[in-house]
Structure formats: C-alpha cells, structure tokens
Design a protein around this motif. Structure first.
Motif, PDB file in Angstrom:
ATOM      1  N   PRO A  30      -8.243   1.392  -4.961  1.00 44.83           N
ATOM      2  CA  PRO A  30      -7.156   0.975  -4.559  1.00 44.83           C
ATOM      3  C   PRO A  30      -7.104   1.275  -2.930  1.00 44.83           C
ATOM      4  O   PRO A  30      -7.811   2.042  -2.477  1.00 44.83           O
ATOM      5  CB  PRO A  30      -6.206   1.668  -5.083  1.00 44.83           C
ATOM      6  CG  PRO A  30      -6.881   3.035  -5.627  1.00 44.83           C
ATOM      7  CD  PRO A  30      -8.252   2.691  -6.174  1.00 44.83           C
ATOM      8  N   LEU A  31      -6.149   0.353  -2.448  1.00 50.36           N
ATOM      9  CA  LEU A  31      -5.607   0.787  -1.030  1.00 50.36           C
ATOM     10  C   LEU A  31      -5.134   2.145  -0.717  1.00 50.36           C
ATOM     11  O   LEU A  31      -4.471   2.605  -1.499  1.00 50.36           O
ATOM     12  CB  LEU A  31      -5.132  -0.603  -0.413  1.00 50.36           C
ATOM     13  CG  LEU A  31      -5.690  -1.844  -0.577  1.00 50.36           C
ATOM     14  CD1 LEU A  31      -4.795  -2.922   0.017  1.00 50.36           C
ATOM     15  CD2 LEU A  31      -6.885  -1.999   0.178  1.00 50.36           C
ATOM     16  N   ARG A  32      -5.327   2.500   0.355  1.00 45.43           N
ATOM     17  CA  ARG A  32      -4.624   3.890   0.871  1.00 45.43           C
ATOM     18  C   ARG A  32      -3.060   3.534   1.006  1.00 45.43           C
ATOM     19  O   ARG A  32      -2.618   2.619   1.876  1.00 45.43           O
ATOM     20  CB  ARG A  32      -5.327   4.225   2.135  1.00 45.43           C
ATOM     21  CG  ARG A  32      -4.979   5.757   2.576  1.00 45.43           C
ATOM     22  CD  ARG A  32      -5.473   6.274   3.791  1.00 45.43           C
ATOM     23  NE  ARG A  32      -6.713   6.640   3.528  1.00 45.43           N
ATOM     24  CZ  ARG A  32      -8.109   6.093   3.774  1.00 45.43           C
ATOM     25  NH1 ARG A  32      -7.865   4.725   4.386  1.00 45.43           N
ATOM     26  NH2 ARG A  32      -9.200   6.444   3.365  1.00 45.43           N
ATOM     27  N   THR A  33      -2.375   4.415   0.226  1.00 41.97           N
ATOM     28  CA  THR A  33      -1.093   4.338   0.454  1.00 41.97           C
ATOM     29  C   THR A  33      -0.566   5.572   0.770  1.00 41.97           C
ATOM     30  O   THR A  33      -1.251   6.838   0.866  1.00 41.97           O
ATOM     31  CB  THR A  33      -0.079   3.754  -0.748  1.00 41.97           C
ATOM     32  OG1 THR A  33      -0.458   4.829  -1.974  1.00 41.97           O
ATOM     33  CG2 THR A  33      -0.742   2.417  -1.077  1.00 41.97           C
ATOM     34  N   ASP A  34       0.444   5.915   1.289  1.00 40.55           N
ATOM     35  CA  ASP A  34       1.458   7.126   1.367  1.00 40.55           C
ATOM     36  C   ASP A  34       1.299   8.024  -0.041  1.00 40.55           C
ATOM     37  O   ASP A  34       1.164   9.163   0.012  1.00 40.55           O
ATOM     38  CB  ASP A  34       2.734   7.051   1.990  1.00 40.55           C
ATOM     39  CG  ASP A  34       3.048   6.332   3.214  1.00 40.55           C
ATOM     40  OD1 ASP A  34       1.927   6.470   4.004  1.00 40.55           O
ATOM     41  OD2 ASP A  34       4.031   6.000   3.488  1.00 40.55           O
ATOM     42  N   ASP A  35       1.471   7.475  -1.154  1.00 37.55           N
ATOM     43  CA  ASP A  35       1.476   8.324  -2.218  1.00 37.55           C
ATOM     44  C   ASP A  35       0.128   8.536  -2.646  1.00 37.55           C
ATOM     45  O   ASP A  35      -0.289   9.345  -3.968  1.00 37.55           O
ATOM     46  CB  ASP A  35       2.245   7.403  -3.330  1.00 37.55           C
ATOM     47  CG  ASP A  35       3.819   7.464  -2.886  1.00 37.55           C
ATOM     48  OD1 ASP A  35       4.260   8.480  -2.034  1.00 37.55           O
ATOM     49  OD2 ASP A  35       4.441   6.611  -3.462  1.00 37.55           O
ATOM     50  N   ASN A  36      -0.994   7.684  -2.130  1.00 38.20           N
ATOM     51  CA  ASN A  36      -2.302   7.774  -2.908  1.00 38.20           C
ATOM     52  C   ASN A  36      -3.190   7.741  -1.493  1.00 38.20           C
ATOM     53  O   ASN A  36      -3.975   6.790  -1.505  1.00 38.20           O
ATOM     54  CB  ASN A  36      -2.646   6.810  -3.760  1.00 38.20           C
ATOM     55  CG  ASN A  36      -3.722   7.023  -4.529  1.00 38.20           C
ATOM     56  OD1 ASN A  36      -4.571   7.942  -4.314  1.00 38.20           O
ATOM     57  ND2 ASN A  36      -4.230   5.779  -5.334  1.00 38.20           N
ATOM     58  N   SER A  37      -3.213   8.724  -0.887  1.00 34.27           N
ATOM     59  CA  SER A  37      -4.006   8.695   0.415  1.00 34.27           C
ATOM     60  C   SER A  37      -5.518   8.812   0.219  1.00 34.27           C
ATOM     61  O   SER A  37      -6.372   8.395   0.963  1.00 34.27           O
ATOM     62  CB  SER A  37      -3.624   9.944   1.418  1.00 34.27           C
ATOM     63  OG  SER A  37      -3.717  10.920   1.052  1.00 34.27           O
ATOM     64  N   ALA A  38      -5.826   9.519  -1.172  1.00 31.79           N
ATOM     65  CA  ALA A  38      -7.143   9.694  -1.272  1.00 31.79           C
ATOM     66  C   ALA A  38      -7.922   8.516  -2.084  1.00 31.79           C
ATOM     67  O   ALA A  38      -8.914   8.506  -2.325  1.00 31.79           O
ATOM     68  CB  ALA A  38      -7.390  10.959  -2.266  1.00 31.79           C
ATOM     69  N   ARG A  39      -7.121   7.258  -2.473  1.00 31.24           N
ATOM     70  CA  ARG A  39      -7.627   6.144  -3.034  1.00 31.24           C
ATOM     71  C   ARG A  39      -8.073   6.331  -4.401  1.00 31.24           C
ATOM     72  O   ARG A  39      -9.115   5.851  -4.739  1.00 31.24           O
ATOM     73  CB  ARG A  39      -8.463   5.417  -1.930  1.00 31.24           C
ATOM     74  CG  ARG A  39      -7.882   5.109  -0.544  1.00 31.24           C
ATOM     75  CD  ARG A  39      -8.942   4.596   0.039  1.00 31.24           C
ATOM     76  NE  ARG A  39      -9.513   3.204  -0.200  1.00 31.24           N
ATOM     77  CZ  ARG A  39     -10.329   2.454   0.390  1.00 31.24           C
ATOM     78  NH1 ARG A  39     -11.186   2.897   1.196  1.00 31.24           N
ATOM     79  NH2 ARG A  39     -10.653   1.290  -0.483  1.00 31.24           N
ATOM     80  N   TRP A  40      -7.258   7.314  -5.174  1.00 24.51           N
ATOM     81  CA  TRP A  40      -7.711   7.338  -6.409  1.00 24.51           C
ATOM     82  C   TRP A  40      -7.357   6.450  -7.287  1.00 24.51           C
ATOM     83  O   TRP A  40      -6.282   5.719  -6.968  1.00 24.51           O
ATOM     84  CB  TRP A  40      -7.257   9.027  -6.763  1.00 24.51           C
ATOM     85  CG  TRP A  40      -7.860   9.989  -6.362  1.00 24.51           C
ATOM     86  CD1 TRP A  40      -8.913  10.111  -5.371  1.00 24.51           C
ATOM     87  CD2 TRP A  40      -7.967  11.289  -6.909  1.00 24.51           C
ATOM     88  NE1 TRP A  40      -9.298  11.244  -5.229  1.00 24.51           N
ATOM     89  CE2 TRP A  40      -8.617  12.184  -6.155  1.00 24.51           C
ATOM     90  CE3 TRP A  40      -7.167  11.994  -7.948  1.00 24.51           C
ATOM     91  CZ2 TRP A  40      -8.998  13.444  -6.454  1.00 24.51           C
ATOM     92  CZ3 TRP A  40      -7.502  13.269  -8.219  1.00 24.51           C
ATOM     93  CH2 TRP A  40      -8.182  14.193  -7.308  1.00 24.51           C
ATOM     94  N   SER A  41      -7.940   6.279  -8.489  1.00 16.25           N
ATOM     95  CA  SER A  41      -7.507   5.343  -9.434  1.00 16.25           C
ATOM     96  C   SER A  41      -6.699   6.064 -10.377  1.00 16.25           C
ATOM     97  O   SER A  41      -7.535   6.289 -11.447  1.00 16.25           O
ATOM     98  CB  SER A  41      -8.942   4.460 -10.092  1.00 16.25           C
ATOM     99  OG  SER A  41      -9.701   3.774  -9.154  1.00 16.25           O
TER     100      SER A  41
END
Length: 511
Positions: free
Chosen positions: A47-58
C-alpha cells in the motif's frame, strides 16, 4: 510416427510404469503448489504510505511475514526451497522400473523405431506426467484459494487468499515445469544409446571421485561470510544496494555449498568402500564395500535432496542460536533499565516455521531415498537371486544394503550439518550488545514521582557495546542429525521388505 501413437506408446507399460507416472505427476503437483504459493506471496501489493501506515504494511493479514514488505522475499524464497526436494523426488521416481522400460524401448527399436523416436518417447512420458501433475496442482491451488479465504474476527486473513499471481506467471509454472522436466530427461539421455539388444551407456565415470567438492564448499562459505561486512559497508555510506548483487551473492554461495556437499557423498562412498574392503571381515560389509567402490556416484544421486535439506537445517540451527542469543540479551538489557516487558519473539517464531519446512523437506527427501533404494533392489534382483541360489542368506544381503546406505550417509550428514551451521553463522554475523538504553531515576520514590525533582536524578543507562558469536547449538544439531539418520535407517528397513520378493529363484529366469 503420429502424435497420437507417440503419446499412447509413451504411457504404455506395466503397473510399475503406471506407478512411475503417478509418482512423477504427484511430485510435479507438489512443486507446482510450492511455486504458486511463492508467486502469491510476491503478488501481494504494497500500500501507499499514509500517516497511519508509514511503514506501508499490508494490514489485512494476520501474519507478520505477509504484512511486512521486506519479509515477503525471504518467505517466497523459503517456499521455493521446498520445491528442491520435491523435484529431486521426481528425479528418483523417473528411475523406478527402469530395467523394464529399457527392455520395452529395446523392443520398439527391434520393431523398427529410430533412436530419435525412442528418445522422444522417454521425454514425452516425463513431460506428459509432469503436465498432468502441474494441472492437478493448479486446480488444487485454486480450490484451496477459495476454501481458505476466511477472515478472522478482526477481519484479517491468515493466508494471502485475496490475491492471485498474474496469469502469465501461472502459465509459466504450469507449462514451464513440464518443459524443464522434458528438457532434463533429454539432457540425461544424451549419452544413452537404445539398441535392439538393450540400453547402452556410451560413457560413464570410471574414475574414483576426487575431493574437489571442498573448493565449492569454501566458495559458499566465503560468499556468506562476505555478506555482513558488505551490507554494513553499504549502510555506513547510505548507499543503495545493487538490485541483484547481494541476493545473488547468497544464491551463488548457497548453491556452491549445496553442490559441494552433495558431491562429497560420492567421495565418502568411495572412501567408505575402500575402508570397508580393507578392514571389514564379514560378508555383508565386504559386499557393500565392492558395491560402494563400483558405483560411488550413486550416493550423490541418492542423497542429493536429503543432504540439501540437512544443509538448510544446519543453517536454520545457526540462525536460531543467533536469534535466541539476541532475544536473551535484549531481555536482560530491558531488565537493567527497569523495563520488565519481553522483547518481540517474532524472529524466534519465524525460525520455528523454518524448522517445520526443513522437517517437511527431509520427509519428502526420505521418500525419494526410499524410491531409489527400492529401484536399486529391483534393478539388481537377478544378481541378488543368484547369490541366494548359491547359498548367501538373505540376512547378509539385507545387512549389505544397510551398510551401503548408512556408511556414506553418516559422514555426509555430518558434513552437511557443519556447512549449514557455518553458512547460517556467516549470514547472521555476530550478536551485538548495547542495543537497549533508557533513563533510571536514582532517588527515593517520592522524589522520582515529583516532576519538579525527577529531572535532577535521571541518569541514562546503556549497556556496553560488544560483539560475540553465539554458542554452537549442539543439542539442536544432534537432534536434527539423529532424526535424519533415523529416517535413512527407516527407509532402509522399508526397502528391505522388497528384498524377499526380489530374491526368489524364479527371478533368474527374468529377461
């Protein structure tokens, strides 16, 4: 010869030929499942980098091996490694009933078939059996993909059942494996001449094995030992790793060490035969000695998949010792700064999955060893029947077969375990201490609880930084080595069940 006639002749034969085709198809199906599972892991989108998912985890997966993008490559590689003993099992199954097949091909030559047509028959038999297996594996994979698509209470999936490999990748696996199997069969038959009077090998290895395998093992160990310093060199300079350089270094080193360990079994076979011939006094050991010296390369063919699995098991033991030492150090350092939480046991749990995969690979390789052992007994049934007719007890023949299997297996397994351990230690490198630091309030509970006075008594604590190699996991290595040799002994005992039927006096009349 028409294509329909070619296919019908390729699949004709006795019940042994049917069993050979079925086992080849089963091996191809298992290899297909392993390959499709690896491609599915690689097909997981990041996934794309977001504030809630900076590590780009699935985050739709419950397993960390699938969530973290950096761990998927290793997971896919481990799944592909499971295909290695399966393909070796397919190679062993291809030799099942070889004498009867050789006589059938010779009869076709006597009936007017050309050498090229006979070779195409043998290649087509392997290719069609493998194609049936890959199609079966694809159907089983798609069915499991639908049946296992069940999210848990949190809406997370245990397996990547929400994605599929690209159609081109699916077609490459389903059609590529039979093509590779057919090409391998054609390559192995390049020195075989099928005449109306039987199958003749044009050239063979008539010299004793040389210990050149040691050079390949040293190359593999050097490649793995160079990996940690080269990775540190790139990290210290904030440089991007070359795309294929470091992974290619590990692949080349692993292949070199594996091939060297497999070739070592031929040298061990010849050396064990010479020692038995010189020192043994019993007839069983002397029979085994002559057989080991006559065909020492049979050991490298028979134990190839088993030794590859043992080597990876030794590497997993080295990685487990490193992960356990790292876990214990972090736990002790947490206690030192007053934090009584346990470190994340993710890496230890991952090594446990690797151990399970290695155990599965050893089981599959033991099946291939059993097929090879039975095929050897059946192929030499006239010689064994002649010995029994001359007065040699069947027990002596059974013990000679046990000597022939275990004499080269014991040193080969020890060498593969040692090489695997050194590869694992070279890849993991030393354990680092001083990775945890924190602040401790050195005052009474009242002063530390008051924010106005707490800052005065805070002191930063960091354990001293040092590097050391973890202890050798002797218990784990001994357990794995003993289990492997027990599997070899069990296959010998099962294979000896075919000895009585193959040593009947009526076998002397077999053609």
């Amino acid at each position: 010869m028409r294509p329909g006639t070619l296919v019908r002749l390729a699949l004709a034969g006795t019940r042994t030929d049917t069993v050979r085709v079925a086992l080849t198809a089963l091996s191809a199906a298992l290899a297909t499942l392993a390959g499709l599972a690896a491609l599915t892991v690689l097909a997981i989108p990041t996934p794309l980098r977001t504030d809630d998912n900076s590590a780009r985890w699935s985050l739709q997966y419950a397993n960390t091996l699938l969530r973290e993008p950096g761990l998927r490559g290793g997971t896919a590689f481990a799944l592909l490694l499971l295909a290695v003993p399966v393909l070796a099992l397919a190679g062993q199954c291809a030799r099942l009933g070889a004498p009867a097949r050789d006589r059938r091909l010779a009869a076709l030559r006597l009936a007017g078939a050309t050498p090229g047509q006979v070779t195409r028959l043998a290649v087509l038999e392997t290719g069609v059996a493998s194609l049936v297996g890959t199609i079966t594996g694809l159907v089983a994979f798609l069915a499991a993909h639908e049946l296992l698509d069940r999210p848990d209470a949190r809406g997370q999936l245990a397996l990547p059942t929400d994605v599929l490999p690209p159609p081109v990748a699916l077609a490459a696996v389903v059609l590529g494996l039979p093509a590779v199997a057919a090409a391998g069969t054609a390559f192995l038959l390049r020195r075989v001449a099928t005449t109306p009077f039987g199958v003749v090998r044009r050239a063979g290895r008539d010299h004793a094995p040389r210990p050149w395998f040691a050079l390949l093992i040293l190359v593999g160990l050097a490649a793995f030992a160079a990996y940690p310093p080269m990775r540190s060199w790139f990290d210290r300079r904030n440089l991007e790793w070359p795309l294929l350089f470091l992974p290619g270094l590990l692949v080349v080193g692993g292949l070199a060490a594996t091939v060297g360990s497999v070739l070592a079994s031929a040298w061990f076979s010849h050396t064990a035969g010479r020692l038995l011939h010189r020192l043994a006094r019993g007839p069983a050991a002397l029979l085994a000695a002559r057989r080991l010296m006559a065909d020492p390369w049979a050991g490298s063919r028979t134990f190839a998949a088993l030794l590859a699995a043992v080597l990876f098991g030794g590497g997993a033991a080295g990685m487990r010792a490193h992960a356990q030492a790292r876990y214990d150090i972090e736990r002790a350092e947490f206690r030192l700064i007053g934090d009584f939480a346990d470190p994340d046991p993710f890496y230890l749990q991952t090594i446990g999955l690797v151990d399970l995969a290695v155990a599965l690979a050893v089981t599959i390789a033991a099946g291939g060893l059993l097929v090879a052992l039975v095929e050897g007994i059946v192929a030499r049934r006239r010689a064994y029947a002649a010995l029994v007719a001359q007065g040699v007890p069947r027990g002596v023949l059974g013990r000679s077969i046990a000597w022939q299997a275990l004499a080269p297996a014991v040193p080969a397994v020890l060498l593969a375990l040692s090489v695997g351990l050194l590869l694992g230690r070279g890849f993991a490198g030393p354990v680092h201490t001083g990775v945890v630091s924190g602040q401790v309030c050195e005052a009474t509970a009242e002063l530390c609880a008051d924010p106005a006075t707490r800052e005065r008594y805070l002191r930063t604590i960091g354990p001293s930084e040092r590097h050391f190699m973890p202890d050798v996991p002797l218990e784990h290595l001994a357990l794995f080595g003993a289990g492997t040799l027990a599997a070899v002994a069990l296959t010998v005992l099962v294979g000896l069940l075919f000895l009585r039927a193959s040593t009947a006096v009526e076998e002397l009349r077999a053609t």
